[in-house]
Design an enzyme around this catalytic site. Structure first.
Site, PDB file in Angstrom:
ATOM      1  N   CYS A   1       0.871  -1.185   0.000  1.00 36.44           N
ATOM      2  CA  CYS A   1       0.000   0.000   0.000  1.00 36.44           C
ATOM      3  C   CYS A   1       0.904   1.231   0.000  1.00 36.44           C
ATOM      4  CB  CYS A   1      -0.907  -0.002   1.218  1.00 36.44           C
ATOM      5  SG  CYS A   1      -1.997   1.441   1.262  1.00 36.44           S
TER       6      CYS A   1
ATOM      7  N   ASN B   1       0.235   4.649  -0.237  1.00 28.69           N
ATOM      8  CA  ASN B   1      -0.078   5.779   0.642  1.00 28.69           C
ATOM      9  C   ASN B   1       0.195   5.423   2.100  1.00 28.69           C
ATOM     10  OD1 ASN B   1      -0.971   7.814  -1.202  1.00 28.69           O
ATOM     11  ND2 ASN B   1      -2.798   6.581  -1.560  1.00 28.69           N
TER      12      ASN B   1
ATOM     13  N   GLU C   1     -10.615   0.629  -5.688  1.00 26.21           N
ATOM     14  CA  GLU C   1      -9.646  -0.262  -5.061  1.00 26.21           C
ATOM     15  C   GLU C   1     -10.224  -1.618  -4.693  1.00 26.21           C
ATOM     16  OE1 GLU C   1      -6.915   0.780  -2.063  1.00 26.21           O
ATOM     17  OE2 GLU C   1      -6.794   2.886  -2.657  1.00 26.21           O
TER      18      GLU C   1
ATOM     19  N   CYS D   1      -4.517   6.298  -4.500  1.00 27.85           N
ATOM     20  CA  CYS D   1      -3.931   4.962  -4.397  1.00 27.85           C
ATOM     21  C   CYS D   1      -2.476   5.079  -4.851  1.00 27.85           C
ATOM     22  CB  CYS D   1      -4.697   3.992  -5.290  1.00 27.85           C
ATOM     23  SG  CYS D   1      -4.057   2.306  -5.260  1.00 27.85           S
ATOM     24  N   GLY D   2      -1.560   4.825  -3.925  1.00 32.70           N
ATOM     25  CA  GLY D   2      -0.146   5.009  -4.233  1.00 32.70           C
ATOM     26  C   GLY D   2       0.375   3.964  -5.204  1.00 32.70           C
ATOM     27  N   THR D   3       0.089   2.700  -4.940  1.00 33.36           N
ATOM     28  CA  THR D   3       0.509   1.655  -5.885  1.00 33.36           C
ATOM     29  C   THR D   3      -0.205   1.846  -7.217  1.00 33.36           C
ATOM     30  OG1 THR D   3      -1.207   0.196  -4.941  1.00 33.36           O
ATOM     31  CG2 THR D   3       1.072  -0.086  -4.146  1.00 33.36           C
ATOM     32  N   GLY D   4      -1.450   2.351  -7.140  1.00 31.30           N
ATOM     33  CA  GLY D   4      -2.215   2.611  -8.369  1.00 31.30           C
ATOM     34  C   GLY D   4      -1.614   3.731  -9.187  1.00 31.30           C
TER      35      GLY D   4
ATOM     36  N   ASN E   1       0.778  -5.645  -5.739  1.00 28.22           N
ATOM     37  CA  ASN E   1      -0.676  -5.870  -5.801  1.00 28.22           C
ATOM     38  C   ASN E   1      -1.136  -5.603  -7.227  1.00 28.22           C
ATOM     39  OD1 ASN E   1      -0.269  -3.105  -5.742  1.00 28.22           O
ATOM     40  ND2 ASN E   1      -1.916  -2.678  -4.295  1.00 28.22           N
TER      41      ASN E   1
ATOM     42  N   HIS F   1      -3.064  -4.348 -10.628  1.00 32.04           N
ATOM     43  CA  HIS F   1      -3.732  -3.125 -11.116  1.00 32.04           C
ATOM     44  C   HIS F   1      -4.109  -3.292 -12.579  1.00 32.04           C
ATOM     45  CE1 HIS F   1      -2.788  -0.631  -7.581  1.00 32.04           C
ATOM     46  NE2 HIS F   1      -1.719  -1.410  -7.499  1.00 32.04           N
TER      47      HIS F   1
HETATM   48  N1  LIG Z   1      -6.752  -2.003  -2.003  1.00 28.77           N
HETATM   49  C1  LIG Z   1      -5.354  -2.341  -2.346  1.00 28.77           C
HETATM   50  C2  LIG Z   1      -4.424  -2.093  -1.142  1.00 28.77           C
HETATM   51  C3  LIG Z   1      -4.276  -0.605  -0.842  1.00 28.77           C
HETATM   52  C4  LIG Z   1      -3.513   0.073  -1.943  1.00 28.77           C
HETATM   53  C5  LIG Z   1      -3.638   1.580  -1.995  1.00 28.77           C
HETATM   54  N2  LIG Z   1      -4.453   2.188  -0.971  1.00 28.77           N
HETATM   55  C6  LIG Z   1      -2.283   2.237  -2.104  1.00 28.77           C
HETATM   56  O1  LIG Z   1      -2.128   3.384  -1.624  1.00 28.77           O
HETATM   57  O2  LIG Z   1      -1.396   1.626  -2.740  1.00 28.77           O
HETATM   58  C7  LIG Z   1      -5.253  -3.818  -2.731  1.00 28.77           C
HETATM   59  O3  LIG Z   1      -6.073  -4.620  -2.265  1.00 28.77           O
HETATM   60  O4  LIG Z   1      -4.317  -4.140  -3.484  1.00 28.77           O
END
Ligand SMILES: N[C@H](CCC[C@H](N)C(=O)O)C(=O)O
Length: 277
Positions: free
Chosen positions: A71, A73, A211, A220-223, A160, A162
């Site tokens: 995650c 963020n 998400e 969403c940081g990874t997003g 994760n 995307h």
């Molecule tokens: N819901 C995401 C995890 C939180 C990622 C997001 N809040 C970020 O900031 O990267 C998942 O299940 O992969």
């Protein structure tokens, strides 16, 4: 149970120190604290634990109780948390996650950490590892049907999963209607986060996100990292760009020499509290 409420660009989590608190059932606690009527109200639960390879370990749970590999963020807020609470005096902090070891560079302003730069590691483009049911690599235009419409997705994992698609106008796009269908499409064996991107110029994009295990969040940081990678793979932006999210901006770089993605953004403390459990 003592907790700390923090957000990164409006993507808000309840942070609990595993050094001080013992949680028996993480998924159940995530569902409880996330509930905006019966709990604290958040996009999930983040637990900070002693590291093994790293100085600390972060575990992150969505409001539905599912644990995510990473995650973006939240990890910035973890950096702020451990420095501001005196758990480290270092400005470079290494955090173990299910997506591997992440290195954080903390920037101090007026005695606390306000901004963090995270080495998010290499994007994963192999469909088997994302995972997504596709024969392509990279997966640039995997078509997913939703509401009788066909959307081509670029699929990237930052630990994760995307799925990124490009739209004319993110403000007008039915993110919930389409996002909730794509999240659980059979092509994604572990479901997916879904990003909707409007390219403004070669260094600026707008993005809204549905998400996995959560719903639409403000950021969403990874997003944002997956979005930049998708933009570069599709020739839409440079390798450095600002991703403008509903809750704020993130600056993302996909470094050519190392193939690592770097994310820079804010980390904000909102309040400290005690939850009666
Ligand atoms: N819901 C995401 C995890 C939180 C990622 C997001 N809040 C970020 O900031 O990267 C998942 O299940 O992969």
């Amino acid at each position: 149970m003592k907790f700390t409420k923090m957000h990164g660009c409006g993507n808000d989590y309840v942070y609990v120190s595993g050094f001080q608190e013992t949680i028996e059932d993480y998924p159940a606690m995530a569902r409880k604290v996330s509930n905006r009527n019966f709990g604290v109200g958040s996009d999930g639960l983040v637990v900070i634990l002693p590291g093994t390879a790293g100085d600390f370990r972060m575990r992150m749970f969505n409001p539905d109780g599912s644990e995510a590999e990473m995650c973006g963020n939240a990890i910035r807020c973890v950096g702020k948390y451990v420095y501001d609470k005196g758990m480290t005096r270092e400005k470079v902090v290494r955090v173990d996650t299910l997506a591997g070891l992440k290195v954080l560079e903390l920037t101090e302003e007026d005695g606390t950490i306000a901004k963090v730069r995270v080495d998010m590691g290499e994007p994963v483009l192999d469909p088997v590892k994302i995972p997504v049911a596709s024969d392509a690599q990279p997966v640039l235009a995997e078509v997913v049907e939703a509401s009788g419409r066909s959307f081509p997705f670029t699929c990237v994992s930052m630990g994760n999963p995307h799925a990124v698609t490009f739209v004319e106008d993110t403000d007008a796009f039915p993110v919930e209607e389409i996002g909730r269908q794509v999240e659980v499409d059979a092509k994604f064996p572990r479901k997916t986060n879904v990003e909707f991107v409007q390219v403004l110029d070669r260094e600026t994009v707008k993005m809204r996100v549905w998400e996995r295990g959560t719903g639409e969040t403000l950021a969403c940081g990874t997003g944002a990292c997956a979005t930049l990678v998708a933009c570069v793979l599709n020739g839409k932006t440079e390798r450095k760009a600002t991703v403008r999210l509903l809750g704020g901006d993130l600056f993302i770089e996909w470094d050519e020499a190392t193939n690592h993605v770097f994310m820079t953004g804010p980390a904000t403390l909102v309040f400290e509290g005690e939850l009666h459990v």
